[in-house]
Enzyme design. Sequence first.
Site, PDB file in Angstrom:
ATOM      1  N   MET A  99      16.728   6.072   8.119  1.00  0.00           N
ATOM      2  CA  MET A  99      16.692   6.290   6.796  1.00  0.00           C
ATOM      3  C   MET A  99      16.175   7.611   6.527  1.00  0.00           C
ATOM      4  O   MET A  99      15.134   7.724   6.882  1.00  0.00           O
ATOM      5  CB  MET A  99      16.190   5.332   5.921  1.00  0.00           C
ATOM      6  CG  MET A  99      16.643   4.068   5.944  1.00  0.00           C
ATOM      7  SD  MET A  99      18.303   3.721   5.248  1.00  0.00           S
ATOM      8  CE  MET A  99      18.383   4.303   3.643  1.00  0.00           C
ATOM      9  N   GLU A 100      16.983   8.663   6.576  1.00  0.00           N
ATOM     10  CA  GLU A 100      16.750  10.239   6.382  1.00  0.00           C
ATOM     11  C   GLU A 100      17.704  10.877   5.477  1.00  0.00           C
ATOM     12  O   GLU A 100      18.807  10.285   5.381  1.00  0.00           O
ATOM     13  CB  GLU A 100      16.354  10.636   7.591  1.00  0.00           C
ATOM     14  CG  GLU A 100      17.679  10.631   8.545  1.00  0.00           C
ATOM     15  CD  GLU A 100      17.173  11.344   9.890  1.00  0.00           C
ATOM     16  OE1 GLU A 100      16.627  12.431  10.062  1.00  0.00           O
ATOM     17  OE2 GLU A 100      17.288  10.415  10.631  1.00  0.00           O
ATOM     18  N   TRP A 101      17.253  11.858   4.641  1.00  0.00           N
ATOM     19  CA  TRP A 101      18.233  12.430   3.889  1.00  0.00           C
ATOM     20  C   TRP A 101      19.028  13.363   5.090  1.00  0.00           C
ATOM     21  O   TRP A 101      18.539  13.857   5.956  1.00  0.00           O
ATOM     22  CB  TRP A 101      17.533  13.754   2.982  1.00  0.00           C
ATOM     23  CG  TRP A 101      16.771  12.836   1.787  1.00  0.00           C
ATOM     24  CD1 TRP A 101      15.466  13.189   1.358  1.00  0.00           C
ATOM     25  CD2 TRP A 101      17.229  11.914   0.658  1.00  0.00           C
ATOM     26  NE1 TRP A 101      15.297  12.279   0.413  1.00  0.00           N
ATOM     27  CE2 TRP A 101      16.162  11.681   0.041  1.00  0.00           C
ATOM     28  CE3 TRP A 101      18.644  11.438   0.750  1.00  0.00           C
ATOM     29  CZ2 TRP A 101      16.138  10.605  -0.855  1.00  0.00           C
ATOM     30  CZ3 TRP A 101      18.432  10.234  -0.489  1.00  0.00           C
ATOM     31  CH2 TRP A 101      17.426  10.203  -1.209  1.00  0.00           C
TER      32      TRP A 101
END
Length: 266
Positions: A150-152
């Site tokens: 989960m990361e931008w």
Amino acid sequence: MRRLAGLIMLMLLGACSTVDDLSPLSPSVSSSATVAVRAPRFADSKPHEWESGAPWNYAVHGTDVSKYQTSVDWPAARAGGISFAFIKATEGGDRFDEYFNEHWARTKANGIPRAAYHFYYFCTPAAVQARWFIRNVPVDRSAMPPVLDMEWNPQSPTCRLRPDAATVRAEMSTFLEIVERHYGKKPIIYTSVDFFDDNELSGFRGYPYWLRSVAGHPREKYGSHPFTFWQYTGTGVIPGMTGKADINVFNGSETAWNKWLRQNTR
């Protein structure tokens, strides 16, 4: 009698030890069969000057790979100090990493514990992504738990969506619950400092965390939040691997690592 009393006292202290296994390990501790090289110190093309909590104080190191590493000489990587690997499998609801099958088979053939990971895409429902991951990653009881990355991704050419924090956490829960039911193992969450803060993940507990922190120890960037793995560089140099490499540590001693493997690879 004094010598006997002393021996008895030492035995009692050893039996009642409260030393936390989840801590850096002194290099004097002997290695085990499941650790490739104890506390290796890899070269780095852009090294960080660690003021405290240097990663080479940790006993067990590993890497994460995708198609960008192409083929890897896994025997050379293991001989150089790689004790585990996270392997990209899927992204979104329709992308499969073309090197996954090769990395998945060759790490196992070379005795390197490995896990498959999914890169989250914010323009596809979580349930769809979970089913895509399940479709492409076989159930292998000897593998480590699956990972949700989960990361931008502001460079994405197709999806610039940034949902609010509550929506992000709800979607994470959906993906994690579906995947855990299928594989029978509680997934690991990978994330970065900005994503962790933006989505208030300090309160999202109940899962092991793999934290990215390349400019400081996780305790400096994430506070007291617990973590199982720490990614400390994206510019490392690993034998048998071309280009810049991600390198990680397990947050614990060799004894803790062996115990964690027994609990999570069966």
